[in-house]
Design an enzyme around this catalytic site. Sequence first.
Site, PDB file in Angstrom:
ATOM      1  N   HIS A   1       0.830  -1.191   0.000  1.00 26.74           N
ATOM      2  CA  HIS A   1       0.000   0.000   0.000  1.00 26.74           C
ATOM      3  C   HIS A   1       0.871   1.250   0.000  1.00 26.74           C
ATOM      4  O   HIS A   1       2.041   1.212   0.382  1.00 26.74           O
ATOM      5  CB  HIS A   1      -0.921  -0.013   1.206  1.00 26.74           C
ATOM      6  CG  HIS A   1      -1.995  -1.059   1.116  1.00 26.74           C
ATOM      7  ND1 HIS A   1      -2.995  -1.166   2.041  1.00 26.74           N
ATOM      8  CD2 HIS A   1      -2.221  -2.033   0.199  1.00 26.74           C
ATOM      9  CE1 HIS A   1      -3.803  -2.162   1.704  1.00 26.74           C
ATOM     10  NE2 HIS A   1      -3.340  -2.707   0.597  1.00 26.74           N
TER      11      HIS A   1
ATOM     12  N   GLU B   1       0.837   3.865   1.901  1.00 25.42           N
ATOM     13  CA  GLU B   1       1.315   4.238   3.224  1.00 25.42           C
ATOM     14  C   GLU B   1       2.513   3.380   3.619  1.00 25.42           C
ATOM     15  O   GLU B   1       3.489   3.878   4.190  1.00 25.42           O
ATOM     16  CB  GLU B   1       0.204   4.056   4.272  1.00 25.42           C
ATOM     17  CG  GLU B   1      -1.056   4.842   3.971  1.00 25.42           C
ATOM     18  CD  GLU B   1      -2.095   4.058   3.165  1.00 25.42           C
ATOM     19  OE1 GLU B   1      -3.291   4.311   3.366  1.00 25.42           O
ATOM     20  OE2 GLU B   1      -1.716   3.199   2.331  1.00 25.42           O
TER      21      GLU B   1
ATOM     22  N   CYS C   1      -6.042   1.208   5.468  1.00 23.84           N
ATOM     23  CA  CYS C   1      -6.608  -0.070   5.897  1.00 23.84           C
ATOM     24  C   CYS C   1      -6.072  -0.383   7.298  1.00 23.84           C
ATOM     25  O   CYS C   1      -5.234   0.346   7.829  1.00 23.84           O
ATOM     26  CB  CYS C   1      -6.214  -1.178   4.915  1.00 23.84           C
ATOM     27  SG  CYS C   1      -4.464  -1.641   5.021  1.00 23.84           S
TER      28      CYS C   1
ATOM     29  N   CYS D   1      -2.166  -0.782   7.420  1.00 20.69           N
ATOM     30  CA  CYS D   1      -1.487   0.513   7.347  1.00 20.69           C
ATOM     31  C   CYS D   1      -1.748   1.344   8.600  1.00 20.69           C
ATOM     32  O   CYS D   1      -0.857   2.044   9.076  1.00 20.69           O
ATOM     33  CB  CYS D   1      -1.917   1.260   6.095  1.00 20.69           C
ATOM     34  SG  CYS D   1      -1.337   0.483   4.573  1.00 20.69           S
TER      35      CYS D   1
END
Length: 159
Positions: free
Chosen positions: A84, A86, A112, A115
């Site tokens: 992801h 992040e 999410c 993260c």
Amino acid sequence: MSVRTANGRPDWQTYFMDIAELVASRSTCIRRHVGAVIVKDNRILSTGYNGTPTGIRHCLERGCLRDELEIPSGQRHELCRGLHAEQNAIIQAASHGVTINGGEIYCTNQPCIICAKMIINSGLKKIIIRNSYPDELATDMLAEAGLKVVVLKPTTITV
């Protein structure tokens, strides 16, 4: 509409979120393009977008594992070839020896749960997002950890 200061420049939040949107344009994910920018004292420390690890074929080339397995959005994050945005921003800072403790992260989408946990433990203090994401556990955990989450409305970049 872009938020502008009295002198016509974008305010800091608009500026950094617009950069996160540009970073997202590098994404190699088929499902969603996400960008993240980590900032401290109005200085960019790190950026990240979602995509496969270095040296791994992009989903744009080989197809989406999550689509193949019919995994709905917001579920089973571990069943994905990509990282992801992040995660990539945090990893990039770490690989360059840049401390992000006390900073803020601008994300084009709500983090999410995976993260969110990384953001909490990295010492980031604020999350600024543009779009929601279907992960109530992440929302609850960020609130419990005391991280401030700010939702920005979409803007139009004007020059």
